[in-house]
Design a protein around this motif. Structure first.
Motif, PDB file in Angstrom:
ATOM      1  N   VAL A  25       0.855  -1.186   0.000  1.00  0.00           N
ATOM      2  CA  VAL A  25       0.000   0.000   0.000  1.00  0.00           C
ATOM      3  C   VAL A  25       0.892   1.236   0.000  1.00  0.00           C
ATOM      4  O   VAL A  25       1.713   1.414   0.914  1.00  0.00           O
ATOM      5  N   TRP A  26       0.710   2.087  -1.003  1.00  0.00           N
ATOM      6  CA  TRP A  26       1.592   3.224  -1.230  1.00  0.00           C
ATOM      7  C   TRP A  26       0.922   4.553  -0.883  1.00  0.00           C
ATOM      8  O   TRP A  26      -0.225   4.797  -1.255  1.00  0.00           O
ATOM      9  N   CYS A  81      -2.963   4.467  -0.475  1.00  0.00           N
ATOM     10  CA  CYS A  81      -3.590   5.051   0.705  1.00  0.00           C
ATOM     11  C   CYS A  81      -3.014   6.459   0.839  1.00  0.00           C
ATOM     12  O   CYS A  81      -1.847   6.624   1.210  1.00  0.00           O
ATOM     13  N   SER A  82      -3.809   7.479   0.500  1.00  0.00           N
ATOM     14  CA  SER A  82      -3.275   8.841   0.434  1.00  0.00           C
ATOM     15  C   SER A  82      -4.298   9.831   0.957  1.00  0.00           C
ATOM     16  O   SER A  82      -5.496   9.708   0.701  1.00  0.00           O
ATOM     17  N   LYS A  83      -3.821  10.827   1.697  1.00  0.00           N
ATOM     18  CA  LYS A  83      -4.670  11.939   2.111  1.00  0.00           C
ATOM     19  C   LYS A  83      -4.594  12.997   1.020  1.00  0.00           C
ATOM     20  O   LYS A  83      -3.620  13.747   0.924  1.00  0.00           O
ATOM     21  N   ASN A  84      -5.631  12.978   0.174  1.00  0.00           N
ATOM     22  CA  ASN A  84      -5.636  13.810  -1.010  1.00  0.00           C
ATOM     23  C   ASN A  84      -7.069  13.955  -1.499  1.00  0.00           C
ATOM     24  O   ASN A  84      -7.965  13.258  -1.025  1.00  0.00           O
ATOM     25  N   ASP A  85      -7.269  14.821  -2.479  1.00  0.00           N
ATOM     26  CA  ASP A  85      -8.533  14.856  -3.200  1.00  0.00           C
ATOM     27  C   ASP A  85      -8.583  13.639  -4.126  1.00  0.00           C
ATOM     28  O   ASP A  85      -7.732  13.473  -5.001  1.00  0.00           O
ATOM     29  N   PRO A  92      -7.993   1.659  -4.451  1.00  0.00           N
ATOM     30  CA  PRO A  92      -7.299   2.813  -3.851  1.00  0.00           C
ATOM     31  C   PRO A  92      -8.181   3.524  -2.830  1.00  0.00           C
ATOM     32  O   PRO A  92      -9.382   3.696  -3.029  1.00  0.00           O
ATOM     33  N   GLN A  93      -7.559   3.942  -1.746  1.00  0.00           N
ATOM     34  CA  GLN A  93      -8.238   4.676  -0.677  1.00  0.00           C
ATOM     35  C   GLN A  93      -7.615   6.072  -0.607  1.00  0.00           C
ATOM     36  O   GLN A  93      -6.535   6.251  -0.056  1.00  0.00           O
ATOM     37  N   ILE A  94      -8.314   7.031  -1.195  1.00  0.00           N
ATOM     38  CA  ILE A  94      -7.805   8.402  -1.255  1.00  0.00           C
ATOM     39  C   ILE A  94      -8.853   9.314  -0.637  1.00  0.00           C
ATOM     40  O   ILE A  94      -9.979   9.401  -1.125  1.00  0.00           O
ATOM     41  N   GLY A  95      -8.479   9.964   0.446  1.00  0.00           N
ATOM     42  CA  GLY A  95      -9.414  10.821   1.169  1.00  0.00           C
ATOM     43  C   GLY A  95      -8.763  11.298   2.450  1.00  0.00           C
ATOM     44  O   GLY A  95      -7.546  11.450   2.516  1.00  0.00           O
TER      45      GLY A  95
END
Length: 356
Positions: free
Chosen positions: A12-13, A53-57, A77-80
């Motif tokens: 998970v990147w 897994c990123s804290k992003n739009d 992908p989990q982006i939020g």
């Protein structure tokens, strides 16, 4: 297997300053980290999945991944803005793997600590360690099978299946019929043995005994008249699932004992497990043998015991923790009409035509 040596099934990147250099919400002209990209592609070739897994739009980040031509490498992908530990758990759940087979890569010590604290089973790596990641033993499979090389494509096909199922209106059997499933069973040959070894090592939930066998052991059993080893595959209109089931039977003078029976979790809801067991029973019946099955209970394989009992197996005796189940030939099950079965030297035909 010791925890430190357990193989990683998914990496998970993080994105900012990990997959690319820079912070996307501050600079749209971020640049790809070529070490990360080459590592992602090699992991994919080895059969190790990748996710994000990123804290992003979310929409913005996915569009940037598509522009870079690497979006297709990342499953679920989990982006939020959720905690990354929760996102990692969601990825494990959606891929249907143990969280202890996930590795997480991030440039931020806080995020690494947060995941480590809430998910201590996850292997966490700082982004500055990407360059040497592929040399680590947990990222180095003992062998790379054809199925492993196509693992991501199989998961992508399954995502399309799931979307189709979610939008299907009508009974479940109607959806299963719409898949045009073809289930193949054959006795294993040398080209199958690496995949058999891999399946036995990777599959825990739908596994009757948890036995694992090395390649040399499988070769010896395959060549011995005392054992029969089968491998099963599944295809449908969305593509192939690959080789998804194995069965090993010890053939004694008066009985066959199923030593190992397992199915990939990816086909749990397709009804092929009962077809496979029915095939084994019919083979034993034609040989004039009774059928027993070994079963070693674990905290994850109760579904397989339920399957055996549904098929007509009853507990005969126990030896320590090992249960021996015996098949009652008075039990008759109809094959599902929505699956076609292919045996060696046969064309696919509906099971309802084959069972006579």
């Amino acid at each position: 297997m010791p925890e430190a040596a357990k193989k990683v099934k998914c990496v998970v990147w993080d994105l900012d300053n990990t997959v690319w250099n820079g912070t996307l919400l501050e600079d749209e002209e971020v640049r790809l980290n070529q070490d990360a990209v080459s590592t992602i592609k090699e992991l994919d070739r080895r059969g190790i999945l990748n996710s994000v897994c990123s804290k992003n739009d979310g929409d913005f980040a996915m569009e940037k991944l598509r522009q870079f031509g690497i979006a297709e490498y990342f499953l679920y992908p989990q982006i939020g803005w959720d905690a990354k530990s929760e996102s990692v758990r969601k990825i494990a759940q959606q891929i249907n793997i143990g969280i202890d087979t996930i590795a997480f890569i991030d440039d931020q010590p806080y995020e690494l600590d947060e995941v480590s604290f809430h998910c201590p089973e996850v292997r966490c790596f700082s982004a500055d360690r990407i360059h040497g990641l592929l040399e680590q033993p947990e990222f180095t499979p003992d062998f790379i099978t054809v199925d492993a090389q196509h693992r991501r494509q199989m998961y992508l096909s399954n995502i399309r299946r799931q979307k189709s199922e979610d939008s299907f209106s009508g009974p479940k059997e109607g959806f299963l019929k719409s898949l045009d499933m073809v289930f193949s069973i054959k006795e294993a040959d040398y080209s199958d043995l690496k995949r058999v070894e891999e399946l036995a090592a990777r599959t825990h939930q739908l596994n009757t005994t948890g036995y694992t066998y090395a390649f040399d052991e499988l070769c010896a059993m395959m060549e011995s008249p005392r054992y029969k080893l089968w491998v099963a595959g599944l295809d449908d209109k969305f593509g192939t699932y690959g080789k998804i089931g194995i069965a090993l039977a010890e053939c004694m003078d008066d009985r066959w004992i199923i030593k190992l029976f397992l199915m990939s979790c990816r086909v749990m809801s397709r009804g092929v497990g009962s077809v496979f067991i029915n095939y084994l029973i019919n083979c034993a019946k034609e040989a004039g043998k009774s059928v027993y099955a070994e079963f070693l209970p674990t905290d994850r394989n109760r579904m397989m015991l339920i399957t055996y009992r549904f098929m007509g197996f009853q507990e005969d005796h126990t030896t320590g923790d090992l249960m021996y189940l015996k098949y009652d030939f008075g039990t008759v099950h109809e094959y599902p009409a929505y699956i076609r079965l292919v045996l060696p030297d046969q064309n696919a035909a509906p099971l309802c035509e084959q069972q006579g």
